[in-house]
Design an enzyme around this catalytic site. Sequence first.
Site, PDB file in Angstrom:
ATOM      1  N   GLU A  46      26.502  37.626  49.452  1.00 51.28           N
ATOM      2  CA  GLU A  46      25.644  37.492  50.620  1.00 51.28           C
ATOM      3  C   GLU A  46      26.225  36.356  51.448  1.00 51.28           C
ATOM      4  O   GLU A  46      26.274  35.226  50.994  1.00 51.28           O
ATOM      5  CB  GLU A  46      24.239  37.165  50.116  1.00 51.28           C
ATOM      6  CG  GLU A  46      23.170  37.114  51.153  1.00 51.28           C
ATOM      7  CD  GLU A  46      21.848  36.648  50.520  1.00 51.28           C
ATOM      8  OE1 GLU A  46      21.506  37.091  49.411  1.00 51.28           O
ATOM      9  OE2 GLU A  46      21.191  35.820  51.142  1.00 51.28           O
ATOM     10  N   ASP A  57      15.626  27.431  55.245  1.00 49.06           N
ATOM     11  CA  ASP A  57      16.581  26.847  54.304  1.00 49.06           C
ATOM     12  C   ASP A  57      16.363  25.370  54.086  1.00 49.06           C
ATOM     13  O   ASP A  57      15.944  24.643  54.978  1.00 49.06           O
ATOM     14  CB  ASP A  57      18.006  27.083  54.813  1.00 49.06           C
ATOM     15  CG  ASP A  57      18.407  28.540  54.662  1.00 49.06           C
ATOM     16  OD1 ASP A  57      18.347  29.048  53.533  1.00 49.06           O
ATOM     17  OD2 ASP A  57      18.742  29.173  55.676  1.00 49.06           O
TER      18      ASP A  57
END
Lengths: 258, 398
Positions: A46, A57
């Site tokens: 990914e 994140d």
Amino acid sequence: MNRIDQAFESDKKDILNVYFTAGYPELDDTVRIARALESAGADMIEIGIPFSDPVADGPTIQESSTKALKNGMNLKLLMKQLEELREQVTIPVLLMGYINPILQYGFEAFCKDCERVGVDGLILPDMPLYEYEELYQEVLEQHGLYNIFLISPQTLEDRIRKIDELSNGFVYMVSSSSITGAKGDISAEQVNYFNRVNSMGLKNKRLIGFGISNRETFVEASKYADGAIIGSAFIKLLSENASDNNIKKFIQEIKGVS
Amino acid sequence: MSMQESKYQVSQKGYYGKFGGAYIPEMLYPNVEELRENYLQIINEPSFQAQFRSLLKDYVGRPTPLYFATRLSEKFGAKIYLKREDLCHTGAHKVNNTVGQILLARALGKKKIIAETGAGQHGVATATVCALMGMDCVVYMGEIDMARQKPNVERMKILGAQVIPATSGSKTLKDATNEAMRHWINNPADTHYIIGSVVGPHPYPDMVARFQSVISEEIKAQLLEKEQKTDPDFIFACVGGGSNAAGAYYHYLDKEDVKLIAVEASGLGNESGKSAATTALGKEGVLHGSRTLLMQTSDGQVVEPYSISAGLDYPGIGPFHANLFDSGRARFVGITDEEAMNAGLLLSRLEGIIPAVESAHAFAALSKVDLGKDKIVVVNLSGRGDKDLETYIKWGKY
């Protein structure tokens, strides 16, 4: 057949999907790291498209994005790297990215180029379901791209079903209510959540991500899903030593290959 | 949920024209959805309205005056009224929203409050209402902004808030917003996020606009008393994210005869690379959960804006305003640092009012628009200049 389905169909249990940021630690590392991951035994990769404001994140991945942008990474360049990558790597390649850089590239042009360079699926964490159905689903399908949505412990049953319906290949089970890189063992509460989702009879496979950092958490997560995704822990490794040997050691340890 | 008739109000799907929506990670969805499902019902409850109105009156000090500025009017040949949001408790309009949102948070059973702040005004307004309600308060502020706005950091601490520096990215307002969103992702159950402007995922822009709409509600009543009509010819307001402008325009959106002038910060000039004029320099994009106009690179990375006024240097504008721009309903004017500072000094000398540097931008635009003789003009004086004394002193020329 989409490579993602192939990966699951090979009847291998415990799929290991590894996340890394494009253009990190060095601009030209994308292809090399993908190659090293495949040869070390990763089942899927990914690749993160760096963005200036990645709200889902944690600091580790954000710092890698900031560095990648500083290195000069952008989508045009990434497409070139992916073209080269596909000549050397056969496992599924997913792109993970926030929607804004993709909109500037042009959503349709982006999907077209993804198909051309051999990308298999997209994870767009800030893509809403309604807009996906209205505006984007058809474009992905036209270009043979799988779409993977996330679910979290707070996602209600009806919505999980909707997400399953709109996803292909697998559903990304976020292990806890957190941003990426949050630490901790798998709790009883999480096990309940995994079991609850597993008993729903979803059409898609499931991978668990967020908080998976080593052999122990990978094995534990794999008990409750078809495999797991490692992100921040791998980025941390790259920040310390991104050599092929180091990558190999890390992946083989997680996969339990000695 | 009741559908809004106006094409300038939010749709049931959360859009203003093609702008808005809720582009958020799944981990944030339950929080935002809880808010979306409940906000209209809670806000419209008589008991909520009674509490909200009572606090606005006795705690904030509303209604704020609509002051006829005699000498300023003479200078421009128009009838210029100032909406004195600078006289609100804490010194700016921001508190209208924080009072509303903390009551809403309480109605939802939340125990903790988080907020982002740029210059510190929204952080102070949030810390203030948290002290008032006895709720825990965490404010994220860019590390660079903390150094630039020390007195506001201390004000928040005096009020009992914890101020956490945002050290990621460019270490300013947009990064403080990112950090606040992350905090909310990690603490979904007991925390409410008080966003300070008409930005963020739906329903935030609509919710904040509703709480600020008291500004135009009062203007209507006050003009009726002073001019025997509710509608001015012009309303001027500065736009960073756009909350004071949204409040000043709100009840006039469908009265197309009322010209809406939205004033953006052009910094050192729109061609200088040091500007925050989103409509001049931005393109459609997605940031902080909504599709809107956004300053960004050709690769879609968000650009760090610049303005002498910390309250206007946000890289986007709220979707409410993006739609007003796109539809032509509002006219957008860019004002440089120099024009704003001169206007601030002019207002100080003509009317004895030192405006916040943000609000000074709105005044500077008076000379950029052909007002016409004896037209009725309302300028939203969104904040007072006390917090900007250092900026005025550095600027000199007085």
